[in-house]
Design an enzyme around this catalytic site. Structure first.
Site, PDB file in Angstrom:
ATOM      1  N   GLU A 171     -17.721 -47.430  12.346  1.00 32.01           N
ATOM      2  CA  GLU A 171     -17.423 -46.969  11.472  1.00 32.01           C
ATOM      3  C   GLU A 171     -17.215 -45.334  12.876  1.00 32.01           C
ATOM      4  O   GLU A 171     -17.510 -44.618  12.652  1.00 32.01           O
ATOM      5  CB  GLU A 171     -17.689 -45.960  10.552  1.00 32.01           C
ATOM      6  CG  GLU A 171     -17.837 -47.342   9.545  1.00 32.01           C
ATOM      7  CD  GLU A 171     -18.833 -47.314   8.377  1.00 32.01           C
ATOM      8  OE1 GLU A 171     -18.492 -47.917   7.707  1.00 32.01           O
ATOM      9  OE2 GLU A 171     -19.570 -45.928   8.261  1.00 32.01           O
ATOM     10  N   GLU A 369     -18.947 -54.944   6.767  1.00 28.76           N
ATOM     11  CA  GLU A 369     -20.227 -54.711   5.566  1.00 28.76           C
ATOM     12  C   GLU A 369     -19.302 -54.628   4.668  1.00 28.76           C
ATOM     13  O   GLU A 369     -18.278 -54.195   4.051  1.00 28.76           O
ATOM     14  CB  GLU A 369     -20.931 -53.247   6.031  1.00 28.76           C
ATOM     15  CG  GLU A 369     -20.944 -53.026   7.325  1.00 28.76           C
ATOM     16  CD  GLU A 369     -21.467 -51.030   7.318  1.00 28.76           C
ATOM     17  OE1 GLU A 369     -21.149 -50.917   6.324  1.00 28.76           O
ATOM     18  OE2 GLU A 369     -21.943 -51.242   8.704  1.00 28.76           O
TER      19      GLU A 369
END
Length: 475
Positions: A171, A369
């Site tokens: 991220e 995820e």
């Protein structure tokens, strides 16, 4: 109600993830090895739920053999985590390796291989060394890009025979968005120029690391874990569609396009110049980015993002923020995870898969995820002490179904990984919302206990078939 059943291909990954800082704890950490997240906690402990932070976390650094055995028990064949850059080196300028910490990873990887679990490793999961933030402004500095490449070189040199799936960042947009766009996290500085500079330097650092890895001829791949939010407009009216496109441009395409296509969208340059956002880049840097795209992507997907056209004029004294172009939109009647405040909409997996197939050359990717955080899970404990997390099983089933359906329709999606393997610390929320297949008991020396979802996940892996009940009746 109807029953759906879909096969899980033999090569489709079923795994789980967690980061170094959220699991390891500070045991053995030396003076000067604080990461950005450590400094945030030290400066702002009061904003972390009940004061829990990265100090002990789940104590994975001392209990990894116990945890790897639990991974095997829960059916994991892949586990993604990170190496903590701030701890891997004792001298960031000269890339001097902390041999004690590095030996821990040697032991971890050996144990994972012994138990039949493949490691997938990020080089940075918010673990920017704190001293590099304080000295150089972190990723605002081109020098930090070079220091990151030196660090990556040391990691590859040491572990290339044990790890073949590498990722530069997890991220990469998050830290600078929370710190420099929204000023929600330490050190709280609203500065859109710095935000864009961090974006660019992480793109550049990725390209340089990919280049080095390929030139060295190491076996394996280098990718990046992104969190593009599947963005839906409030309506199909042109002003709402435009708001969604602008949101997508600033938060999703800013990384997706250079990583996969080797170039930033032209509209991004245009709008940043129009709003006088100052960031430094060179033709040479853009050429490096163009020539060194990633081998694969991991995509983190939790919830949809919905926006509408702004209803108010931007205040003339407020610096530019991408929110100039959009406002959040909350869909009435939406299904919610009330603990987290996030909408549950499993179709985001399918929609992202089709987008990657059609717009991003069907690059190999996987769901890196996906998971459901729930508060006060002890209320679901049965007489045997096991948390019956059927809500998690349902959440995983619905999202995994869309990943498998997309694959059947030609999407190059090759896995689904849970967040997370165990309950672990999250920024600010700490242990408030629990995500794990394995419970961490904070009142009992962080004892581990498998939840109902762990045995279900093992059965799913063994049978290689997902069966779920879908609420689709007209009533």
């Amino acid at each position: 109600m109807s029953i759906k059943s879909i096969a899980i291909p033999p090569d489709f990954i079923l795994g789980a993830a967690a980061s170094a800082w959220q699991t390891e704890g500070w045991s053995g950490k030396k003076e000067g090895q604080d990461s950005w997240i450590d400094l945030w906690y030290k400066n702002d402990r009061h904003v972390w739920h009940n004061g829990f932070g990265p100090v002990v976390a789940t104590d994975f650094i001392n209990r990894f053999r116990e945890d790897v055995a639990l991974m095997k028990q829960a059916g994991l064949r892949h586990y993604r985590t990170s190496i903590n850059w701030s701890r891997f080196l004792t001298d960031y300028e000269n890339a001097t390796v902390d041999e004690e910490y590095a030996a821990y990873y040697d032991a971890l990887f050996d144990e994972m291989h012994r138990q039949g679990i493949e490691p997938m490793i990020c080089l940075e999961h918010y673990e920017l060394p704190g001293v590099l933030l304080e000295t150089y402004g972190g990723w605002a500095s081109k020098h930090v890009v070079e220091l990151f490449v030196r660090y990556a070189e040391k990691v590859f040199e040491r572990y290339h025979a044990k790890v073949t799936r590498w990722f530069t960042f997890n991220e990469p947009i998050v830290v600078q968005t929370r710190v420099y766009l929204d000023a929600l996290r330490w050190p709280y500085e609203q500065n859109t120029h710095t935000w864009m500079q961090w974006n660019h330097h992480k793109v550049l650092a990725t390209a340089k690391v990919v280049k080095h890895f390929h030139e060295k001829g190491y076996h394996g791949t280098v990718g990046c874990i992104l969190n593009p939010e599947v963005t839906y407009p409030r309506s199909q009216a042109p002003h709402d569609v435009r708001a969604a496109e602008r949101y997508d441009l600033f938060y999703n395409r800013v990384f997706l396009d250079p990583f996969v296509h080797g170039r930033y969208p032209q509209e991004l340059f245009t709008l940043l110049e129009q709003h006088q956002v100052q960031w430094e880049y060179t033709a040479e840097e853009l050429a490096i980015i163009a020539e060194n795209t990633v081998d694969e992507l991991g995509i983190n997907l939790y919830y949809p993002h919905r926006v509408k056209a702004p209803s108010r004029a931007w205040h003339p004294e407020t610096p530019f923020h991408p929110a100039y172009y959009y406002e959040p939109f909350e869909l009435p009647g939406r299904r919610m995870n009330k603990s987290r405040g996030w909408e549950i909409y499993p179709r985001i997996i399918y929609d992202m898969a089709m987008r990657i197939k059609n717009e991003y050359r069907n690059i190999p990717w996987f769901v890196a995820e996906s998971g459901m955080g729930v508060e006060n899970e002890a209320q679901f404990r049965n007489r045997d002490g096991v948390i019956e997390d059927d809500y998690r099983i349902d959440f995983i089933s619905e999202h995994l179904y869309y990943a498998l359906l997309a694959r059947e329709e030609g999407a190059n999606c090759h896995g689904y990984m849970l967040w997370a393997f165990t309950d672990n610390v999250s920024p600010m929320n700490a242990f408030k919302n629990r995500y794990g297949l394995i419970e961490i008991d904070l009142e009992n020396n962080r004892a581990r206990r498998a939840k109902k979802s762990a045995s279900w996940f093992r059965q799913l892996r063994d049978e290689r078939r997902l069966t779920l009940t879908v609420e689709d009746e007209w009533k």
